[in-house]
Motif scaffolding. Structure first.
Motif, PDB file in Angstrom:
ATOM      1  N   PHE A 105       4.838  11.127   5.505  1.00  0.00           N
ATOM      2  CA  PHE A 105       4.272  10.373   4.402  1.00  0.00           C
ATOM      3  C   PHE A 105       3.573   9.132   4.974  1.00  0.00           C
ATOM      4  CE2 PHE A 105       7.377  12.973   2.146  1.00  0.00           C
ATOM      5  CZ  PHE A 105       6.656  13.340   1.024  1.00  0.00           C
ATOM      6  N   ASP A 106       3.061   8.288   4.097  1.00  0.00           N
ATOM      7  CA  ASP A 106       2.270   7.127   4.501  1.00  0.00           C
ATOM      8  C   ASP A 106       3.024   6.287   5.533  1.00  0.00           C
ATOM      9  OD1 ASP A 106       0.529   5.055   4.756  1.00  0.00           O
ATOM     10  OD2 ASP A 106       0.559   4.456   2.651  1.00  0.00           O
ATOM     11  N   LEU A 107       2.560   6.343   6.780  1.00  0.00           N
ATOM     12  CA  LEU A 107       3.250   5.641   7.873  1.00  0.00           C
ATOM     13  C   LEU A 107       3.191   4.125   7.712  1.00  0.00           C
ATOM     14  CD1 LEU A 107       2.107   7.688  10.995  1.00  0.00           C
ATOM     15  CD2 LEU A 107       4.133   7.982   9.606  1.00  0.00           C
ATOM     16  N   TYR A 108       2.194   3.629   7.020  1.00  0.00           N
ATOM     17  CA  TYR A 108       2.012   2.190   6.917  1.00  0.00           C
ATOM     18  C   TYR A 108       3.006   1.536   5.959  1.00  0.00           C
ATOM     19  CZ  TYR A 108      -2.116   2.353   9.816  1.00  0.00           C
ATOM     20  OH  TYR A 108      -2.962   2.510  10.883  1.00  0.00           O
ATOM     21  N   MET A 159      -1.639   9.292  -4.873  1.00  0.00           N
ATOM     22  CA  MET A 159      -2.510   8.226  -4.379  1.00  0.00           C
ATOM     23  C   MET A 159      -3.247   8.726  -3.128  1.00  0.00           C
ATOM     24  SD  MET A 159      -1.437   4.439  -3.034  1.00  0.00           S
ATOM     25  CE  MET A 159      -0.563   4.081  -4.548  1.00  0.00           C
ATOM     26  N   ARG A 160      -4.559   8.548  -3.099  1.00  0.00           N
ATOM     27  CA  ARG A 160      -5.342   8.986  -1.951  1.00  0.00           C
ATOM     28  C   ARG A 160      -5.196   7.996  -0.811  1.00  0.00           C
ATOM     29  NH1 ARG A 160     -11.347  10.545  -3.335  1.00  0.00           N
ATOM     30  NH2 ARG A 160     -11.176  11.055  -1.126  1.00  0.00           N
ATOM     31  N   LEU A 161      -4.957   8.534   0.390  1.00  0.00           N
ATOM     32  CA  LEU A 161      -4.812   7.677   1.562  1.00  0.00           C
ATOM     33  C   LEU A 161      -6.175   7.383   2.157  1.00  0.00           C
ATOM     34  CD1 LEU A 161      -1.757   9.375   3.331  1.00  0.00           C
ATOM     35  CD2 LEU A 161      -1.744   7.392   1.827  1.00  0.00           C
ATOM     36  N   SER A 162      -6.306   6.208   2.742  1.00  0.00           N
ATOM     37  CA  SER A 162      -7.555   5.835   3.405  1.00  0.00           C
ATOM     38  C   SER A 162      -7.705   6.657   4.693  1.00  0.00           C
ATOM     39  CB  SER A 162      -7.537   4.349   3.748  1.00  0.00           C
ATOM     40  OG  SER A 162      -6.548   4.083   4.741  1.00  0.00           O
ATOM     41  N   PRO A 163      -8.932   6.760   5.226  1.00  0.00           N
ATOM     42  CA  PRO A 163      -9.132   7.528   6.478  1.00  0.00           C
ATOM     43  C   PRO A 163      -8.244   7.047   7.621  1.00  0.00           C
ATOM     44  CG  PRO A 163     -11.245   7.033   5.441  1.00  0.00           C
ATOM     45  CD  PRO A 163     -10.201   6.295   4.665  1.00  0.00           C
ATOM     46  N   MET A 164      -8.038   5.730   7.747  1.00  0.00           N
ATOM     47  CA  MET A 164      -7.197   5.204   8.820  1.00  0.00           C
ATOM     48  C   MET A 164      -5.751   5.654   8.666  1.00  0.00           C
ATOM     49  SD  MET A 164      -8.685   3.234  11.172  1.00  0.00           S
ATOM     50  CE  MET A 164      -7.547   1.932  11.666  1.00  0.00           C
ATOM     51  N   LYS A 165      -5.269   5.695   7.441  1.00  0.00           N
ATOM     52  CA  LYS A 165      -3.893   6.118   7.195  1.00  0.00           C
ATOM     53  C   LYS A 165      -3.723   7.612   7.459  1.00  0.00           C
ATOM     54  CE  LYS A 165      -3.153   2.431   3.812  1.00  0.00           C
ATOM     55  NZ  LYS A 165      -2.941   2.091   2.389  1.00  0.00           N
TER      56      LYS A 165
END
Length: 474
Positions: free
Chosen positions: A76-79, A1-7
Motif C-alpha cells: 500500500f502507499d509507502l509514504y 484514492m489515486r496515487l501520484s506517479p512518485m508514490k
C-alpha cells in the motif's frame, strides 16, 4: 484514492527489490547447502545448478514471497507507513514465510529434527538480512522525498481561528516532516479577518467542501475547530465520509484522556487521526481475497442451480431475469446491483417503495426466492467487480438515504466501507419494510463499522448461513 506517479514508482521499486532479495537469498542458501552436502568448492557447486534450481530461484520462490508480502499489506502507499512498523511487519513476514518454505523444501531432506531447525535458521537469517537491507533503502528514500518536499499529501485546513493557525505552524515547522503540502483553507464558521488568509489561500466556503476536495486532489483534511462545536464536527465528519481522505481533528482534553489521540511522533501536532480504511492493511487484502475466491467458487458450484433459478424466473412471470437497480456504495459512489427479479415488471410505477411480507408486487416464485435469499445470488458478480463485499451494510437507494439522512445524519457513516451481500443488520434485524425499520437496523451496521474485522466477518457469514437454512428471509 489515486496515487501520484512518485508514490506508484516507490511501490514498483519495492516490489522489484523484494523480488531480487528473495532470489538472492534463495540462491545464497542453495550454494551454502550444496557446499555442505558435496564438500566441493563454490565454483564446482555452481555447476550442479540445474533447470529445477533455476526455476525455484527465479520464479517459484520469489513470486511466492511477493504474494506473501502482498497478503501482509506491504504494497500500500509507502509514504504513509511507519519505518518501525514496516521493520516489524518484515520480521513477522520473514518468520512465517521461512517456516512455510522450510516445511515444503527441507522437511524431506532428512529425518533429523536438528537438521531441519538448522536449515530453517540459516534461511531465516539470510532472507531477513537481504529483505531488510533493500527495504530500509526504499524507506530511507521515501523519508528523504517527504522531508525535501518532492512528495507529499495535498492538505486542506478547515477553520480560520487562532487554533487553526497554531496547528498549521506546528505541522509546517515539524522537524520530522510529515509530508503535508498545504493547498489552502476553508473558514469553518465564517471567522473572517482572523489571520489565516495571511498564510494560506481561501479556497471557498464550507458548502463547497466536496468540490474543493475533488478539484485540488486533497488527501488530508485538518479540522481545526473546537470539539465543543459538536454539531459542526458531526456535519463535517459525515460529509468527509464520502471522500477517501485522512481526517485530522483538533481534540480537547476529554478526547486525550479517553484515548482517542494516538501518536508515536513526539514532534507531531496533537490531532485525532481518522483514516478512510478501517481495517489493518493485511486484513483488507485478506478480506478482498476471500471476497473474490468465495464468489468465484460460489458462482461455479451453484451454476446449475443459478441456471434453474433463471429458467423459473422466466417461466413464472414476464420481464427480464436479472433485475438491475442503482444503489449507493462506498464513499457515496453509485453502482448497479444485480438480483434475480422477484417482482412483477413496473412494480414501482408510483415511485420507490420498500417490499413487505405480504407485498402483492412479489411473484409466487419471487416469494420463495426471498424466503431463502436466492434472489441475492447474482450479487457475487458485484463482489467480483469490487462494488460490494461479502460482509458490509446493505446498499440502499439514494431516495431512502436522503430521507434517513435528513433526521439521522450519521447514516452516511455506513458508506465508509463497501456494502455487503450480508451484514450484521441483516442477521440481527433482517429486511426493513419501512424507513423506521431501516433506521432501527442502522445501529447494527454502525456497530459493524466501529468493530469491523475479519473475525467479525466470519461470525456474520456463519450466522447468515443459519438464517438461510432456517428460511428466515422474507
Amino acid at each position: 484514492m489515486r496515487l501520484s506517479p512518485m508514490k506508484r514508482k516507490a511501490i514498483r521499486q519495492l516490489i522489484l527489490l523484494d523480488y531480487i532479495a528473495a532470489a538472492m537469498a534463495w540462491f545464497t542458501l542453495w550454494m551454502y547447502r550444496q557446499h555442505l552436502l558435496t564438500k566441493h568448492d563454490y565454483l564446482d557447486t555452481l555447476q550442479k545448478f540445474n533447470f529445477r534450481d533455476y526455476l525455484n530461484t527465479i520464479v517459484i520462490i520469489p513470486l511466492g514471497w511477493l504474494f506473501a508480502y502482498l497478503m501482509s499489506g506491504t504494497y500500500f502507499d509507502l509514504y504513509r507507513k511507519s519505518r518501525l512498523n514496516e521493520i516489524n511487519r518484515t520480521l513477522i513476514s520473514c518468520i512465517l514465510g521461512c517456516i512455510v518454505v522450510s516445511v515444503c523444501v527441507f522437511a524431506n531432506d532428512s529425518g533429523d529434527y536438528a537438521y531441519f531447525i538448522n536449515e530453517f535458521g540459516h534461511y531465516l537469517l539470510i532472507h531477513t538480512v537481504f529483505a531488510l537491507i533493500f527495504r530500509l533503502f526504499i524507506l530511507y528514500r521515501v523519508k528523504v522525498n517527504l522531508t525535501t518536499g518532492k512528495v507529499g499529501f495535498n492538505t486542506l485546513v478547515i477553520g480560520g481561528n487562532q487554533k487553526a493557525i497554531t496547528i498549521y505552524k506546528q505541522v509546517l515547522d515539524n522537524p520530522k516532516a510529515l509530508g503535508n503540502i498545504f493547498v489552502g483553507f476553508i473558514y469553518s464558521n465564517r471567522e473572517l479577518g482572523n489571520g489565516m488568509s495571511k498564510y494560506l489561500a481561501q479556497l471557498g466556503d464550507l458548502s463547497q467542501l466536496e468540490e474543493i476536495i475533488d478539484k485540488h486532489n486533497i488527501e488530508e483534511v485538518i479540522v481545526a475547530v473546537d470539539s465543543s462545536e459538536h454539531h459542526l464536527l458531526e456535519n463535517l465528519l459525515t460529509r468527509l465520509c464520502y471522500r477517501p481522505v485522512v481526517v485530522k481533528v483538533l481534540p480537547d482534553y476529554y478526547d486525550i484522556i479517553s484515548g482517542s489521540v494516538k501518536t508515536s511522533n513526539v514532534y507531531d501536532a496533537v490531532l485525532i487521526h481518522i483514516h478512510p480504511d478501517l481495517m489493518p492493511d493485511w486484513q483488507r487484502v485478506m478480506k478482498r481475497t476471500i471476497d473474490i475466491l468465495f464468489s468465484f467458487i460460489a458462482l461455479i458450484a451453484l451454476s446449475p442451480f443459478l441456471l434453474f433459478t433463471a429458467i423459473m424466473v422466466k417461466l413464472t412471470s414476464k420481464g427480464p431475469i436479472i433485475y438491475k437497480q442503482e444503489r449507493i456504495g462506498r464513499f457515496g459512489r453509485p453502482f448497479c446491483i444485480y438480483k434475480f427479479r422477484s417482482m412483477f415488471i413496473e412494480a414501482e410505477r408510483a415511485g420507490p417503495a420498500l417490499s413487505s411480507k405480504h407485498d402483492p408486487r412479489i411473484t409466487k416464485w419471487g416469494r420463495f426466492m426471498r424466503k431463502w435469499r436466492i434472489d441475492e445470488l447474482p450479487q457475487f458478480v458485484n463482489i467480483i467487480k469490487g462494488e460490494m463485499s461479502l460482509v458490509g451494510p446493505r446498499p440502499e437507494r439514494k431516495h431512502y438515504i436522503d430521507i434517513i439522512s435528513a433526521s439521522q445524519a450519521h447514516y452516511k457513516y455506513l458508506h465508509k466501507v463497501k456494502p455487503g451481500l450480508t451484514s450484521w443488520g441483516m442477521v440481527q434485524f433482517g429486511y426493513a419494510e419501512n424507513v423506521d425499520e431501516m433506521i432501527e437496523r442502522m445501529k447494527y451496521d454502525l456497530l459493524y463499522i466501529e468493530n469491523c474485522s475479519l473475525a467479525l466477518d466470519v461470525k456474520i457469514i456463519l450466522y447468515t448461513f443459519m438464517v438461510i437454512f432456517q428460511g428466515r428471509g422474507k
